[in-house]
Enzyme design. Structure first.
Site, PDB file in Angstrom:
ATOM      1  N   HIS A   1      40.943  27.240 -12.093  1.00  0.00           N
ATOM      2  CA  HIS A   1      41.637  26.023 -11.662  1.00  0.00           C
ATOM      3  C   HIS A   1      42.312  26.214 -10.296  1.00  0.00           C
ATOM      4  CE1 HIS A   1      45.223  23.176 -12.138  1.00  0.00           C
ATOM      5  NE2 HIS A   1      44.168  22.392 -12.069  1.00  0.00           N
TER       6      HIS A   1
ATOM      7  N   GLU B   1      37.419  25.211  -9.726  1.00  0.00           N
ATOM      8  CA  GLU B   1      37.810  23.812  -9.538  1.00  0.00           C
ATOM      9  C   GLU B   1      38.683  23.763  -8.303  1.00  0.00           C
ATOM     10  OE1 GLU B   1      40.529  20.236 -10.032  1.00  0.00           O
ATOM     11  OE2 GLU B   1      41.039  22.328  -9.752  1.00  0.00           O
TER      12      GLU B   1
ATOM     13  N   ASP C   1      40.539  20.847  -5.272  1.00  0.00           N
ATOM     14  CA  ASP C   1      40.859  19.454  -4.948  1.00  0.00           C
ATOM     15  C   ASP C   1      40.553  19.204  -3.477  1.00  0.00           C
ATOM     16  OD1 ASP C   1      42.355  18.817  -7.526  1.00  0.00           O
ATOM     17  OD2 ASP C   1      43.479  20.543  -6.781  1.00  0.00           O
TER      18      ASP C   1
ATOM     19  N   HIS D   1      45.961  19.809  -3.079  1.00  0.00           N
ATOM     20  CA  HIS D   1      46.223  19.028  -4.286  1.00  0.00           C
ATOM     21  C   HIS D   1      47.217  17.887  -4.092  1.00  0.00           C
ATOM     22  CE1 HIS D   1      48.228  18.059  -8.116  1.00  0.00           C
ATOM     23  NE2 HIS D   1      47.049  18.279  -8.660  1.00  0.00           N
TER      24      HIS D   1
ATOM     25  N   GLU E   1      37.158  18.214  -7.146  1.00  0.00           N
ATOM     26  CA  GLU E   1      37.870  16.995  -7.561  1.00  0.00           C
ATOM     27  C   GLU E   1      38.199  16.138  -6.353  1.00  0.00           C
ATOM     28  OE1 GLU E   1      41.539  17.397  -9.846  1.00  0.00           O
ATOM     29  OE2 GLU E   1      41.929  15.255  -9.508  1.00  0.00           O
TER      30      GLU E   1
HETATM   31  O1  G3P Z   1      40.195  18.983 -12.638  1.00  0.00           O
HETATM   32  C1  G3P Z   1      41.132  19.359 -13.599  1.00  0.00           C
HETATM   33  C2  G3P Z   1      42.535  19.293 -13.046  1.00  0.00           C
HETATM   34  O2  G3P Z   1      42.572  19.931 -11.809  1.00  0.00           O
HETATM   35  C3  G3P Z   1      43.050  17.906 -12.918  1.00  0.00           C
HETATM   36  O3  G3P Z   1      44.410  17.874 -12.621  1.00  0.00           O
HETATM   37  O4  G3P Z   1      46.359  17.720 -11.185  1.00  0.00           O
HETATM   38  O5  G3P Z   1      45.295  19.930 -11.534  1.00  0.00           O
HETATM   39  O6  G3P Z   1      44.165  18.233 -10.152  1.00  0.00           O
HETATM   40  P1  G3P Z   1      45.065  18.459 -11.318  1.00  0.00           P
HETATM   41 MG    MG Z   2      42.287  19.192  -9.689  1.00  0.00          MG
END
Ligand code: G3P
Ligand code: MG
Length: 251
Positions: free
Chosen positions: A14, A41, A43, A56, A116
């Site tokens: 993450h 993952e 952003d 993020h 994302e």
């Molecule tokens: O993609 C899973 C997760 O990253 C979604 O929430 O706030 O961590 O981007 P966030």
């Molecule tokens: Mg995310």
């Protein structure tokens, strides 16, 4: 439905390996790779000058030495920020990564990415999709890409740009409500991404029986998470995937 034949791993790091390096940075991806993790993952959103960057928050305060909104920065200003020492002195020279830099690293390390599309309040999903998707699809094969978002508009625009056989899309949910199909069907989604703490077994069954992969964020406690594997969860998005060693289902 035809989708890229993605060898989806059980564990995805993450924001990179964010338990051990500043989130969403090149160092966090290198750390994930060094830990044996094959997918991350990340952003993506746009600076004020339209440059896609891996970040993020809408703000730069939490993860840099600056103050203010990401949307008010151009690339030169973003480059001046220290995006590492908030996490630890070892990361003093870390800079905000552009999407281009990050894709080059993912390509070099032969890693997969769950990118994302982060549409923070007031930001334009169309500009983000148009800036982020072409370089992503140019840099990585469809079997190493998954594009996810909480934003239905962004997902719809992404789907308009690429068919289901060339781009896998994941629909992000906080709680997966009874109308979850309404978000997935129009974009021919590959996967459903849910907050594992709010997930109910009956809903998991519906999602899995409908043919979607179910990914869970952000799980860091493998013992607490364990029953969900039997429910049919495909993958976990974790700040520290190594914690799950010895806690994964067979095969
Ligand atoms: O993609 C899973 C997760 O990253 C979604 O929430 O706030 O961590 O981007 P966030
Ligand atoms: Mg995310």
């Amino acid at each position: 439905m035809p989708h890229p034949d993605i060898p989806l791993p059980r564990l995805i790091a993450h924001r990179g390996l964010s338990a051990h390096a500043p989130e969403n940075t090149l160092s966090a991806v290198r750390a994930a790779h060094a830990a044996g993790v094959t997918w991350v993952e990340l952003d993506v959103q746009l600076l004020g000058d339209g440059t896609p960057v891996i970040w993020h928050d809408a703000n730069i305060r939490r993860c840099s030495d600056g103050r203010g909104r990401l949307a008010d920065l151009d690339l030169a200003a973003a480059r001046r920020l220290d995006a590492g020492s908030w996490f630890g002195d070892a990361f003093l020279d870390e800079r905000m990564a552009t999407l281009g830099e990050m894709l080059a690293l993912l390509d070099e390390l032969e890693m997969g990415v769950n990118l994302e599309l982060k549409v923070n309040r007031g930001r334009d999903p169309l500009a983000l999709v148009e800036a982020a998707l072409p370089p992503l699809m140019e840099a990585l094969p469809p079997t190493r890409c998954l594009v996810s978002s909480f934003n239905d508009t962004a997902l719809g625009l992404a789907r308009a740009l690429a068919g289901p056989e060339t781009l896998a899309l994941g629909v992000l949910f906080e709680a997966v409500g009874r109308d979850w199909r309404r978000h997935c069907e129009p974009v021919q989604a590959y996967s459903v991404h849910a907050d594992w703490k709010r997930l109910k077994q009956a809903r998991v069954r519906e999602v899995v029986e409908a043919g979607y992969r179910l990914l869970c964020y952000t799980a860091n406690d493998p013992a607490a998470f364990a029953p969900r594997w039997q429910w049919g969860v495909a993958a976990v998005i974790s700040d520290d995937p190594a914690r799950f060693a010895g806690h994964l289902p067979d095969a």
